[in-house]
Design a protein around this motif. Structure first.
Motif, PDB file in Angstrom:
ATOM      1  N   HIS D 107       0.827  -1.198   0.000  1.00 16.07           N
ATOM      2  CA  HIS D 107       0.000   0.000   0.000  1.00 16.07           C
ATOM      3  C   HIS D 107       0.870   1.261   0.000  1.00 16.07           C
ATOM      4  O   HIS D 107       0.548   2.249  -0.650  1.00 16.07           O
ATOM      5  CB  HIS D 107      -0.910   0.017   1.227  1.00 16.07           C
ATOM      6  CG  HIS D 107      -2.026  -0.984   1.171  1.00 16.07           C
ATOM      7  ND1 HIS D 107      -1.824  -2.341   1.262  1.00 16.07           N
ATOM      8  CD2 HIS D 107      -3.368  -0.832   1.020  1.00 16.07           C
ATOM      9  CE1 HIS D 107      -2.989  -2.967   1.178  1.00 16.07           C
ATOM     10  NE2 HIS D 107      -3.945  -2.077   1.039  1.00 16.07           N
ATOM     11  N   TYR D 278      -5.256   3.313  -1.432  1.00 12.16           N
ATOM     12  CA  TYR D 278      -6.389   2.699  -0.745  1.00 12.16           C
ATOM     13  C   TYR D 278      -7.429   2.225  -1.752  1.00 12.16           C
ATOM     14  O   TYR D 278      -8.562   1.944  -1.387  1.00 12.16           O
ATOM     15  CB  TYR D 278      -7.017   3.663   0.264  1.00 12.16           C
ATOM     16  CG  TYR D 278      -7.393   4.959  -0.330  1.00 12.16           C
ATOM     17  CD1 TYR D 278      -8.599   5.101  -0.985  1.00 12.16           C
ATOM     18  CD2 TYR D 278      -6.517   6.018  -0.322  1.00 12.16           C
ATOM     19  CE1 TYR D 278      -8.929   6.271  -1.590  1.00 12.16           C
ATOM     20  CE2 TYR D 278      -6.830   7.200  -0.934  1.00 12.16           C
ATOM     21  CZ  TYR D 278      -8.039   7.317  -1.559  1.00 12.16           C
ATOM     22  OH  TYR D 278      -8.353   8.484  -2.189  1.00 12.16           O
ATOM     23  N   THR D 294      -6.033  -7.019   5.169  1.00 18.66           N
ATOM     24  CA  THR D 294      -6.087  -5.778   4.393  1.00 18.66           C
ATOM     25  C   THR D 294      -6.868  -4.692   5.121  1.00 18.66           C
ATOM     26  O   THR D 294      -6.688  -3.516   4.834  1.00 18.66           O
ATOM     27  CB  THR D 294      -6.713  -6.005   2.996  1.00 18.66           C
ATOM     28  OG1 THR D 294      -7.760  -6.944   3.133  1.00 18.66           O
ATOM     29  CG2 THR D 294      -5.689  -6.518   2.017  1.00 18.66           C
TER      30      THR D 294
END
Ligand SMILES: Nc1ncnc2c1ncn2[C@@H]1O[C@H](COP(=O)(O)O)[C@@H](O)[C@H]1O
Ligand SMILES: Nc1ncnc2c1ncn2[C@@H]1O[C@H](COP(=O)(O)O)[C@@H](O)[C@H]1O
Ligand SMILES: Nc1ncnc2c1ncn2[C@@H]1O[C@H](COP(=O)(O)O)[C@@H](O)[C@H]1O
Ligand code: NA
Ligand code: NA
Ligand code: NA
Lengths: 103, 327, 327, 327, 103, 103
Positions: D107, D278, D294
């Motif tokens: 991420h 995101y 997650t």
């Protein structure tokens, strides 16, 4: 808790036919139903998805109807007359309900 | 001819057309890019409201005249007549059954309001004037084609439910896009230029940008339609999808000239005749002709004829109108 | 009196009102025209944000003063008191049960922010100035009426769940529209005119156009509400729906004069008192008074009182405020 | 240093940041304020389209040069490399399992386009110029981090499905936001300043206002994420969420200086390195690494790093870029 | 495949009561549930449709709960306390589930 | 009316896996299915709601499949291979269908 025997009918049908179906159900003595949105599906007439729709022509809805067993035949006949020539599916499940006085 | 090609090239590299191409490419490449259904509907409401309202305001300036009445009648007549032309062409060019051919023909007699909107934007960009009230003609052309299509289907052997019962009739006449278009037209007409001034920064300023996003979605929908219908789009039907528009446009141009419309007005009437419905007609057909393959009709209208008109048709019809009216 | 009639006529042919009429007519004619739920909510968020923000900016210019505090208190007191007036009128004018009358009374003590927004737009169009921070008074008037309504219902014989438990209390105080309105007000106050300049082309320019589309949806919703409630809207309740607004407005005007508000400010306070809630109160009533007929309350608020205020009420209260404050 | 603090304070009281704070507060207070999913997606489409389009137009003015190519390569390399840095830091600072740490690291190697958009708005407000085509670098940085993350997860002992099969690869490369960003960039580049003039009142005028509403929703989402993940956000992971951004930013600044970017360009590259994905990365991770947490990664990216960058990071990196490039 | 006997409970209830219901279910030991949107319906209190809604007051949702049979009574009692005074319906169907260890 | 015995399979699964699931179903000989949107839910991996979603990573869908009983095992095996490592639930109910020639 006290439950009562009933039937759960689920009719998946083209959105353009929704009103015609619910009116036929009401005419057949059905006292209540619930309409769920459908996002997509597939069948003999191919695959479709709500995102690919313009207008209402292609969408479908699911109509759920809880009824007393003795009313089932009347309901199915009314529903069948509407869906007969259209795409869609009808299924019936045995179920138990609370608050039977409502049906 | 150079002028025409230039026009077409110019048209091709506008943000609006390129947005359509982007959506088409994204859908064909199976990207998960999508415009939420509610957002797409909201964009459509905006476009219908804005175009209808502006048309009504334009009517104040032009005055209600004989020409408007004649144009409305001519539009309705064309919408009624074109399905017969389309049906004959389909029977000749493809192997569709009579019922399927009738359903497709109904789509082509009716109109696509987005094609109309895109055409008004192109004409404005080219500096070609048009009768602002032409949008009322668009509204008048939505429904008559459905009647012809059902008649053709019945004659072609369709059984049972394909009668146009009172209820379906009402649903079709009062479908949301007609009501909003006609209603906004009336509001524009009643409130006039003062009303337009009041909401101009809503309906004028962002108009072309909104059209871009809407065409992005149309591209996505057309691309998905193409992928879904790949098996069904035969050579004959695709050929019909690109031949019918110029044929329809020719009828429109002729009528436009006969009515004495301006260059832009004749071009818009041509665009209306050339375009195919993908909202009102499919919904009516699903109810009245459930056995017809509306998926095919929708794919042709959206994924063949719509892009053809957007890219080739609009500049072509505009050039033809210019030649015809000497404007 | 001529001035008043002219005002009303002017108000009637604004695009915004006509959009409401269009929606109402479409729904009554059972057109399938509809604004997607998500789009309608987005329009509401926009209006709440814009009106709250502008109010906060206006407060910077006006300064936080005693008058604001007094107006907030007066607003809350009116919201608390008006359900008693409404309850008495309902018991006299209709045959509603005490619990149903209490539920309806709660709706009328609280406010409709869209009516408020429409009133600010009308006042601006008429060139009548008003205290920009009046929107904070609107926020202060949303909740107190609920307390009175529940008290009336309990007294009227409602059993069991109709206590205002802590959880419901929190839900009501923090309902989305209050939070956004108050939050946007605070943001406008903090960022001031500089902040407004930054986002002016978003919150000012398209404001009236967005209001048009929103009122179109309100018309659709009101029309559907009318059709759904046809059986329940008796003569008595409908009469209440058009008599209560001027009565409420009279209280608002008196308070506005007592507070020394400007003409526009007094008119807006009248509008707040005259309008009936259709968002915050129904939700609270469904939880706390499930046995009450909230469908009826909603139909009255939306399909009788809202259009009455929009078309007749706003110009009427504005004229009365003008007469009263001599503005 | 005063200049820096002033900048930060100025940044803090912009309507956009305050909208984010409002959303955050509303969600933490469990208000039912919400932006419908379809509306939030529509706002995101608008922002992606506008920022991509403007970037493409800027490229016409700047010309396609070696610097752009070098910046794209540098961006991709940074996106590929940063997960290794993040992974090492996570293993040192927290007790996450290797697979979870790999997922989080992915991420942080990728980017958040909203942070980028907010940064461009802040830079414009501060009057700091930047290379308009930086948005293309943003697109180039979305995916490479996913490859590194899956490699790290496999090495860290993940079994079975966490191969990057051809299908997932295509899904990731053609995810909606990349396609729209790159497509709009291309459209902007093709249509150039003339195209921008045509739709400027759509993509320029309301841009900041739309950003406000979008950040309101981001605040709501971040607040809900915080509440959902309260149990999982340990001290170590939260510390990572605020330490990693400046570390990433340092890499970005160094690369920006090496590439000879302008002050604003270097600041934007820093913002890209500092921000965490995101959208694209979580979706890919759910498919390829279903056993990874997650939810935690998303909560960190949205509820810790995003606000940190918005409030502290952007002015900090801008000041550092100014110091570094002497701009 | 190995399946296990279970119950599928479907509760159609006003949207304003959703949180209260799911909290009651959780308190009654239910380990999972799924909420489906509802588009419209009809019952003793009349007909409604999502399109005609302003605010959340009128909407409904369908909460689906798969549970082991021995938990059914606890669930129904918890659900009943919430829906009792409100509109809505509760139905129970026999079903078979995969991965019973999850329930 | 004439009805036929069938099975109703309901699979609640992450939205990112929808296409993989429906393709696996089709490969297993399923002739039709319907996808319903899901608004929220709760399970071992916590609670979620559609409103709190950005992107598609967190959402779920419900896939409903009506099939002839003899096809059940093939369907469940195909479905299981897809959902195995993912969150989600699978339930099977006995039902009766109209128009069996469609399945
Ligand atoms: N076996 C099935 N199970 C569940 N839904 C089905 C099934 N067959 C058809 N459907 C639904 O009914 C629609 C029309 O089916 P069809 O008439 O076979 O084209 C599909 O798009 C599905 O939404
Ligand atoms: N027999 C039924 N079958 C399915 N859904 C029902 C039934 N009765 C009521 N409902 C649903 O429950 C809602 C409230 O019903 P009621 O409490 O009867 O007004 C209706 O709007 C329907 O969505
Ligand atoms: N017992 C259950 N009944 C109905 N839906 C469930 C149940 N358990 C889980 N779910 C659904 O499956 C999703 C994932 O569950 P889980 O894998 O337990 O985290 C949840 O968010 C629910 O939507
Ligand atoms: Na046509
Ligand atoms: Na009031
Ligand atoms: Na990054």
């Amino acid at each position: 808790m006290q439950t009562h025997v009933a039937k759960r009918v689920e009719i998946i049908i083209e959105a353009v036919m929704e009103r015609r179906l619910t009116e036929a159900l009401t005419a057949a003595g059905v006292t209540g139903y619930t309409v769920l949105p459908v996002q997509g599906g597939s069948g003999r007439s191919g695959e479709w998805s709500r995102e690919g729709q313009v207008g209402r022509a292609g969408g479908m809805v699911a109509v759920i109807c809880l009824i007393r067993p003795e009313r089932l035949d009347g309901l199915l006949e009314a529903a069948f007359r509407v869906v007969e020539r259209h795409i869609g599916v009808v299924s019936v499940t045995d179920c138990a309900i609370l608050r039977a006085e409502r049906f | 001819m150079t002028g025409l090609l230039e026009l077409a090239a110019q048209n091709l590299i506008s943000p609006a057309i390129l947005c359509f191409v982007l959506g088409l490419a994204a859908a064909l490449a199976r990207s998960d890019l999508s415009v939420p259904e509610a957002a797409a509907k909201a964009l459509a409401l905006y476009l219908l409201f804005a175009i209808g309202f502006k048309g009504g305001v334009a009517l104040v300036e032009a005055g209600v005249g004989v020409q408007l009445g004649a144009a409305l009648l001519a539009g309705a007549a064309l919408s009624f007549a074109l399905p017969f032309v389309a049906f004959a062409m389909l029977r000749a060019m493809s192997s569709l059954s009579p019922v399927d051919a009738a359903a497709v023909a109904g789509h082509y007699g009716s109109i696509s309001i987005v094609t109309f909107v895109a055409a008004t934007a192109s004409l404005s960009a080219m500096g070609v004037a048009f009768e602002g009230w032409m949008v009322a003609v668009a509204a008048a052309m939505e429904v008559p084609a459905i009647v012809s299509a059902l008649w053709l289907a019945l004659r072609g052997g369709a059984a049972g439910g394909e009668r146009m019962d009172a209820r379906l009739w009402r649903e079709v006449m009062l479908n949301g896009s007609i009501v909003l278009l006609v209603g906004a037209f009336a509001i524009g007409w009643i409130t006039g230029p003062a009303g337009r001034a009041e909401i101009s920064s809503f309906i004028d300023a962002p108009f072309r940008g909104v059209l871009c996003l809407f065409l992005l979605d149309m591209g996505l929908v057309a691309g998905r339609g193409l992928r879904a219908a790949r098996g069904q789009l035969t050579g004959g039907t695709v050929a019909f999808g690109v031949v019918m528009p110029p044929v329809g446009a020719a009828f429109g141009l002729a009528a436009g000239a006969a009515l004495g419309l301006s260059t832009g007005g004749a071009a818009l009437l041509a665009v209306l005749c050339a375009s195919a419905s993908y909202i009102a007609v499919p919904a009516a057909m699903r109810v009245a002709l459930p056995q017809a393959n509306t998926g095919l009709a929708l794919a042709l209208a959206l994924a063949v004829t719509f892009p053809f008109n957007l890219v080739v048709g609009i500049p072509l019809y505009a050039a033809a109108a210019q030649a015809l009216t000497g404007g």
